[in-house]
Scaffold this active site. Sequence first.
Site, PDB file in Angstrom:
ATOM      1  N   ASP A 184       0.861  -1.186   0.000  1.00 59.33           N
ATOM      2  CA  ASP A 184       0.000   0.000   0.000  1.00 59.33           C
ATOM      3  C   ASP A 184       0.893   1.231   0.000  1.00 59.33           C
ATOM      4  O   ASP A 184       1.786   1.365   0.851  1.00 59.33           O
ATOM      5  CB  ASP A 184      -0.909   0.007   1.237  1.00 59.33           C
ATOM      6  CG  ASP A 184      -1.821   1.225   1.268  1.00 59.33           C
ATOM      7  OD1 ASP A 184      -2.693   1.330   0.390  1.00 59.33           O
ATOM      8  OD2 ASP A 184      -1.650   2.073   2.168  1.00 59.33           O
ATOM      9  N   GLU A 269      -2.250  -1.504  -5.680  1.00 58.51           N
ATOM     10  CA  GLU A 269      -3.542  -0.903  -6.001  1.00 58.51           C
ATOM     11  C   GLU A 269      -3.443  -0.115  -7.292  1.00 58.51           C
ATOM     12  O   GLU A 269      -2.452   0.586  -7.533  1.00 58.51           O
ATOM     13  CB  GLU A 269      -3.986   0.015  -4.862  1.00 58.51           C
ATOM     14  CG  GLU A 269      -5.412   0.511  -4.995  1.00 58.51           C
ATOM     15  CD  GLU A 269      -5.876   1.300  -3.788  1.00 58.51           C
ATOM     16  OE1 GLU A 269      -7.055   1.701  -3.760  1.00 58.51           O
ATOM     17  OE2 GLU A 269      -5.052   1.514  -2.878  1.00 58.51           O
ATOM     18  N   ASP A 350      -2.948   1.775   7.269  1.00 58.42           N
ATOM     19  CA  ASP A 350      -2.171   1.365   6.106  1.00 58.42           C
ATOM     20  C   ASP A 350      -1.872  -0.131   6.112  1.00 58.42           C
ATOM     21  O   ASP A 350      -1.909  -0.783   5.066  1.00 58.42           O
ATOM     22  CB  ASP A 350      -0.868   2.169   6.046  1.00 58.42           C
ATOM     23  CG  ASP A 350      -1.116   3.661   5.903  1.00 58.42           C
ATOM     24  OD1 ASP A 350      -2.140   4.017   5.292  1.00 58.42           O
ATOM     25  OD2 ASP A 350      -0.299   4.457   6.385  1.00 58.42           O
TER      26      ASP A 350
END
Length: 393
Positions: A184, A269, A350
């Site tokens: 992330d 992502e 996170d």
Amino acid sequence: MKRAFKYRFYPSDARAAELSRTFGWVRKVYVLALAARTEAWARKERVNYHQTSAMLTAWKKTEELAFLNDVPSVPLQQTLRHLQTAFTHFFGKRAKYPRFKSRKKSRKSAEYTTRGFRFRDGRMTLAKMAEPLDIVWSRPLPDGSKSSTVTVSQDAAGRWFVSLLCEDPHVTPFPHTDAAIGIDVGLNHLLTLSTGEKIANPRHERRDRTRLAKAQRELSRKAKGDGANRRKARPNVAKVHARIADRRRDMLHKLTTPLVRDNQTLVIEDLAVRNLVKNRTLTRGISDASWSEFRCLLEYKAAWYGRQVIAVDRFFPSTRLCSVCGTVQDKMPLSVRTWTCHCGAAHDRDVNAAKNLLAAGLAASVCGAGVRPQRSSPGGQSAVKQKTPRREP
């Protein structure tokens, strides 16, 4: 595997002037060929590479464009091939219509094929040049490799580079491993891994912000135009930007290589960075973090070394989803860094997102997501399964 090896070189004043003329005539030929093809396009006619090559021969015979004979013909032919590639992407609906090159904004470069250079005993000599380039060989080329193309360029900071494209037999897949990791990206921490590890954001632009502001103030005081004082002050700003970009790129290489080496599957992502930078509050931070470059490095290294990169759809609620019970929270503002789910699980924002990305990516690899190409994830695999529409009887 073909790789490009980039080196700096230091030309003399006469050699630099000669290369600068080559860059200018390469840009001139590109603009002339694009104008000719645009006029033909308006007449609903198509002009291909061979026709523009014939035009180039005719231009060299005219009095006003006779100077094109003073530079090597190979870079001029290569720029026509690049224009043909741009039109191929345009007709294939993969890119916009080609744009005209600008003297101030376009990249200064020229590409030479095997007919346009000679490489012997570690010395590179370009066509129509009597002396070899003074190249600093910071790393050796692969043994027995032969360069297929050589690209000479100059950046805005005035630095000269030569890039050699050649086969690298040392690029082989890493040994297979069962390790998988979710990644992330963020601003407070550049990377947060599903293992709980956090990598700090060095904020290279912030560290040089004072130096950059001083150089920009000096430039702004110069009279606008093509004056000598403004020409001298402009590279000072570019040098600060180059310093920031070099340090950022070096750091990203040092992060991506261990990640690819130690993990078989990497889940990220699919962020729309182009849209995120429109937020004026976060523009500077997102640009400095360079999420797009991180993804680019991760994907091409994974392709080199036999790893898999899975891109989870950007609308997947990785932050609001509880990685323990699967409950989705209604809202999760950026100010909330830790939160507790109704099931009692306490989450770091996170780390929880990285765990959810990993789970979604592994599920995608099992259920066969990404059968159809995603919006814009070259080299990545979509983590949203594409369902076949049901046909009505």
